[in-house]
Design a protein around this motif. Structure first.
Motif, PDB file in Angstrom:
ATOM      1  N   GLU A   8     -42.416  -6.454 -19.507  1.00 52.61           N
ATOM      2  CA  GLU A   8     -41.869  -6.343 -20.844  1.00 52.61           C
ATOM      3  C   GLU A   8     -40.354  -6.222 -20.732  1.00 52.61           C
ATOM      4  OE1 GLU A   8     -41.954  -3.184 -24.445  1.00 52.61           O
ATOM      5  OE2 GLU A   8     -43.885  -3.625 -23.499  1.00 52.61           O
ATOM      6  N   VAL A   9     -39.659  -7.085 -21.414  1.00 53.01           N
ATOM      7  CA  VAL A   9     -38.199  -7.078 -21.382  1.00 53.01           C
ATOM      8  C   VAL A   9     -37.694  -6.537 -22.713  1.00 53.01           C
ATOM      9  CG1 VAL A   9     -36.134  -8.491 -21.192  1.00 53.01           C
ATOM     10  CG2 VAL A   9     -38.168  -9.078 -19.860  1.00 53.01           C
ATOM     11  N   SER A  10     -36.894  -5.502 -22.603  1.00 57.28           N
ATOM     12  CA  SER A  10     -36.307  -4.917 -23.815  1.00 57.28           C
ATOM     13  C   SER A  10     -35.042  -5.692 -24.167  1.00 57.28           C
ATOM     14  CB  SER A  10     -35.938  -3.457 -23.587  1.00 57.28           C
ATOM     15  OG  SER A  10     -37.081  -2.713 -23.287  1.00 57.28           O
ATOM     16  N   PRO A  11     -34.886  -6.006 -25.415  1.00 58.94           N
ATOM     17  CA  PRO A  11     -33.647  -6.683 -25.793  1.00 58.94           C
ATOM     18  C   PRO A  11     -32.459  -5.729 -25.629  1.00 58.94           C
ATOM     19  CG  PRO A  11     -34.924  -6.117 -27.740  1.00 58.94           C
ATOM     20  CD  PRO A  11     -35.757  -5.761 -26.543  1.00 58.94           C
ATOM     21  N   ALA A  12     -31.312  -6.297 -25.307  1.00 56.34           N
ATOM     22  CA  ALA A  12     -30.095  -5.493 -25.166  1.00 56.34           C
ATOM     23  C   ALA A  12     -29.751  -4.890 -26.526  1.00 56.34           C
ATOM     24  CB  ALA A  12     -28.943  -6.359 -24.674  1.00 56.34           C
ATOM     25  N   PRO A  13     -29.262  -3.664 -26.521  1.00 56.10           N
ATOM     26  CA  PRO A  13     -28.888  -3.047 -27.801  1.00 56.10           C
ATOM     27  C   PRO A  13     -27.815  -3.887 -28.497  1.00 56.10           C
ATOM     28  CG  PRO A  13     -28.529  -1.530 -25.953  1.00 56.10           C
ATOM     29  CD  PRO A  13     -28.981  -2.819 -25.388  1.00 56.10           C
TER      30      PRO A  13
END
Length: 162
Positions: A8-13
């Motif tokens: 799972e890749v979290s989007p950059a803030p």
């Protein structure tokens, strides 16, 4: 038995530059002024530097020719700075700035003018620069009485304060 690996890749803030306001310029004198500003929002990232930029150019920015930067801390909230060693009778332009990881933002430009240097209106001693013209009239009457009269008036272009 094969198996699948899912990551799972979290989007950059998603941060924004800070929001900063140039509040006011107060206490303007011949060579100084007090500046007030405020960082009203950090844009989601910490404000690492804030302060003011000023100069005689109409749109001062960090690194601009003839522009001076005055740091006034970090973080959000109100901040002030006092300018000294300004030139008398000169128009300056100032605005607050704030920097976070997304960039530098500026407040609105405020124009102000330093007071006029009135030192030329003060009479000096020991030279001929006094703003007054003086006459000394002496005379002797037939009875041998010596009379002295001193007359004075301001030179043309000078103000008097009485």
């Amino acid at each position: 038995m094969p198996f699948a690996v899912f990551a799972e890749v979290s989007p950059a803030p998603d941060y924004d530059p800070p929001t900063v306001v140039t509040t006011s310029v107060m206490g303007v004198s011949v060579t100084g002024a007090k500046l007030q500003g405020s960082v009203v929002a950090d844009g989601g990232a910490a404000v690492t530097e804030r302060g003011f930029v000023y100069g005689t150019v109409t749109n001062p920015a960090i690194g601009g020719a003839g522009v001076t930067k005055v740091k006034a801390g970090s973080g959000t909230g109100s901040f002030t700075a006092t300018l000294t060693e300004l030139e008398p009778d000169t128009t300056y332009y100032v605005r607050a700035y704030a920097t976070n990881s997304e960039g530098t933002a500026y407040g609105a430009v405020i124009r102000f003018m330093t007071d006029e240097d009135d030192l030329d209106d003060i009479p000096k001693t020991g030279d001929n620069s006094s703003p007054w013209v003086w006459w000394l009239l002496c005379g002797t009457s037939a009875a041998g009485i010596v009379t002295r009269v001193v007359l004075s008036k301001p030179k043309k272009g000078y103000r008097t304060f009485m």
